[in-house]
Scaffold this active site. Structure first.
Site, short mmCIF file in Angstrom:
data_model
loop_
_atom_site.label_atom_id
_atom_site.label_comp_id
_atom_site.label_asym_id
_atom_site.label_seq_id
_atom_site.Cartn_x
_atom_site.Cartn_y
_atom_site.Cartn_z
CB CYS A 161 -1.01 -0.01 1.15
SG CYS A 161 -0.30 0.20 2.80
CG ASP A 162 4.48 1.12 2.09
OD1 ASP A 162 3.56 0.29 2.29
OD2 ASP A 162 5.48 1.19 2.82
CB ALA A 163 3.03 1.19 -4.23
CG LEU A 164 -1.82 2.56 -3.24
CD1 LEU A 164 -3.18 2.21 -2.67
CD2 LEU A 164 -1.79 2.37 -4.76
CG PHE A 165 3.04 8.82 -0.24
CD1 PHE A 165 2.30 9.81 0.39
CD2 PHE A 165 4.37 9.10 -0.53
CE1 PHE A 165 2.86 11.04 0.71
CE2 PHE A 165 4.94 10.33 -0.22
CZ PHE A 165 4.19 11.30 0.40
#
Lengths: 379, 379, 379
Positions: A161-165
């Protein structure tokens, strides 16, 4: 040196300060804009004096940090931030980091795009590496984006989910800067893959990656209290990333409603999980695991809440008390020399932090939070 | 942080300090050498911790700053300055900036030449880029130096008065270092073009560029009070540049008298324009436009005056009171953390500054001024 | 700035502090671990803010400094040290300095090897330049290592005693890291050449180089008091280098006894030469030449003594009082802003230092000393 350490307030002192200054300020509902600005500058100065990276100065840790620096410049117009942005970009030769398939490695370009769109001097920023990365990342199939490899933890492009930042806000800003909205379509496809795989529609929170999604099996990862593992910073990445995206997505963008609703649903849930001291614990559903505030997740939430009030997407009466409480507590996590402490180190799941623990991305979250809080005070 | 800002003295505090410390010092005619040295080191440390550039680390802003650092080393022999000079030069690979036709882009070489002439370790400085730049700048015709293009604002090589700081002192030092005085002839030709075009023989001041030279037309640029626009920093560039040149020009140099007279004439006029608080306003003939002291112009004047006393070109009895008053006031513009404030930002004409406004070249002017003031105290 | 200088405690203040804090601590035999750690961090922060080199950032001065930073990380696990090590290595592109025949130019690789062996992220450190240097330095004959040129001062590879810090500990660590102990044999051959030429078997001290070895001639270099010239830092290089080597040499290494005995013999002699204030003078047998403590030599001795106690090679009852006294005095040489003063500048023989004199390798010695002292407090 024979003098006592000047670097830190101890916990006792923090409590005293909290009572006499922060406590009063919060009790009265007042935050001082000049003080927040001075705290932000001190955070910048400390971080610039303590460069750090995981893999390289162009990596995601600096990507998140300089996104915070860019937001601080946007909010204050203080040239100290622009000087830092230009110096970092120049020293990086305006490069992304290396792995074209990895969202982390484009995060630094948020700051490059910001400089190019803001600085009057033309031709200083070289956006060629950013352009190349985004085009290949979105349009050239690799073993992550190729759906033939479905099944494992890393079977989608943005599998954590970090990728969505790291990527979507950069792509959104790039689309805005170039005026080419076709990038938004490609982005949305990958965003939906992550959403479908990692978003928990009951909890309105993101699992960090597929390892933390419950399947009903006995082997599902659980907290000691039996609950699901939702990582504070992980959800901070998503929520702050949504605020950044919403700022730059066209008002008539086809999927804008989807992102607004996701942002509002998550914000409502995150609001419920704030601790009474104003900060969030690293494990959102198991606060007792490490029962102290953590700054990176809390900073991203504070940014996202304040941004939502400032931009009419969150109800001021509901979120303002949370923001004030959060900022007051965040400011108490900063050492007198400017260091932003209580930041969980690099990781993928809830771990403890400490008064001394710091990271550039924690400073970035602090700057992002402060940037919106001071704009809130203008309202 | 919950403590009050430690970064700045406010105006009220400055006034108090001025009365209790600075004011007394001036009243008694005393300046403390150790205190000036400590202030200079603090300025260096702050500036090194806040790198900034307009176009690149080799640009004129850093050229002026590191000229100040070189002068500070020359005056104090404090290795902290030499460490900064070597680090900057090494990181720049001893390059000039790019535009071979532009005086700004050779300013950085003053510091390279200084290191090469001072540092015992041989072969560390690569003067090849400096040599190449000077040779092409002076001897290869371009659209600026080619007289065929006469008429517009940029129809001479050094068409703006700032250029007289950026290039001539470097060329003079280069001629001294190489022992080849033919460079001085080429320099003088271009200097005279600027002098003829921009020097106001009644006011003994330089127009910043041809846009500010009065032609008798109604369209001439004027201040609100009807006077000519003479920019403080612009004249600071010229006067400080003259002091630097005079130090290195041969005593029997053919045109030395011209430069000495120009220097003395300008100094006499600048002296008249000093404000009673010791600092000059950004608009020399319209001080009321922005009625506060400005540090870059004032620093260059203070340097030039003190240098003239130290080198027997200005009368001590006439200029010493001005220098003391000026330094006392300059020192009050420095924040407690070392930042030199009240510096007008990059520009081409009078604009306001503020307590917080800073630039590397302002720090350079401060260091240049302090360097000569401490030598004055040795006399 | 109109406030008094904040940079330095003057001698009077140091004396007062010494009485009230340091003095008491020593009188009670107590050292405070948290205070030492804070002093070490302050030293690192100051040094990182004041980069300096003799020839380049990869030179021996930074080699010694970053060896200290590596030791500080090893002792504290404070990521501030690792951040500095990675940043320096990255900026150096993990290169050694240039002269393949010169021991100085491999010293920086101690820190590279440390990062490679410690940091979890694989493949970040490029050890190719280190490998190339060591292989050529040890195995490719040059005009120093070629015995055909016997006779002059520089007729052996490691012809000056500083070299025994610069190269052997790096080679030892490299052998440990690669598991190839053949490097130790090549190293030992060159070490013995230095030992045979420079070690004074009566004094148990090293001459800095052949110029300081007595031949019985009237032309032998002498102190004013008629004694031999033994340089404090020179012997500090050797003794600290021995401690570093002994840590990494295999327990069954053929020549281990030789190095242990040399280390113990030198330590015993150095112990006798400590001044009553806890610090050593720059001229070991002529303390009256420059009768003040000097930090680089003293720091290396303090490191070596504390390391010996920690590792069972020196008697605690004999050496602990010396270490405590030394650290207390070293800490008093640090300014309030973190600067480590009283460091003799680059040289080859005893020269004076001052409260303000600093060098990165002095900071390195301070960090090395502190690193072992805090481990001593765990015992």
């Amino acid at each position: 040196m024979t003098k006592p350490s000047y670097l830190k307030k101890n916990i006792a002192m923090m409590a005293i300060f909290g009572m006499t200054l922060g406590g009063n300020a919060f009790a009265q509902g007042n935050l001082d804009k000049a003080e927040i600005k001075a705290d932000m500058v001190a955070a910048l100065e400390w971080q610039e004096a303590h460069p750090i990276f995981a893999a390289a100065p162009t990596d995601w840790t600096n990507g998140a940090y300089y996104t915070g620096v860019a937001r601080a410049h946007r909010a204050t117009n203080d040239m100290m931030y622009m000087a830092a942005l230009k110096t970092a970009g120049y020293n990086n030769d305006w490069n992304t980091y290396d792995r074209i398939y990895h969202a982390d490695d484009i995060a630094i370009s948020y700051s490059y795009l910001y400089v190019d769109m803001t600085e009057k001097r033309k031709g200083m920023v070289d956006l060629a590496p950013t352009t190349k990365f985004i085009n290949e990342h979105l349009y050239v199939p690799n073993q992550w984006s190729n759906p033939a490899k479905k099944g494992g933890v890393q079977d989608i492009l943005w599998w954590w989910c970090d990728a969505l930042f790291m990527a979507p806000p950069v792509i959104t800003l790039y689309a805005k800067h170039t005026g080419d909205n076709s990038y938004l379509e490609a982005m949305h496809k990958f965003y939906m893959e992550s959403y479908d795989k990692l978003y928990d529609k009951e909890e309105h929170l993101f699992a960090r990656d597929a390892r933390y999604v419950w399947t009903g099996s006995d082997k599902d990862e659980k907290e000691a209290n039996g609950k699901k593992i939702f990582w504070s910073r992980g959800n901070g990445w998503v929520l702050a990333g949504l605020a950044l995206m919403l700022e730059d997505l066209p008002s008539d963008y086809e999927h804008r409603d989807f992102y607004e609703k996701l942002y509002q649903d998550m914000a409502a849930r995150i609001l419920e999980l704030q601790d009474k001291d104003g900060l969030w614990r690293t494990s959102l559903l198991s606060p007792e695991s490490f029962d102290h505030g953590e700054v990176s997740g809390s900073g991203f939430y504070t940014f996202a809440f304040a941004w939502g009030i400032n931009n009419g997407l969150l109800e001021q009466s509901t979120y303002l008390p949370s923001v004030k409480k959060a900022w007051t507590a965040l400011a108490e996590c900063q050492h007198e020399d400017g260091r932003v402490g209580w930041v969980q180190n690099i990781g993928a799941s809830p771990e403890p932090a400490s008064q001394d623990s710091w990271q550039n991305f924690g400073t970035g979250a602090f700057l992002m939070a402060g940037s919106e809080v001071i704009q809130l005070l203008d309202k």
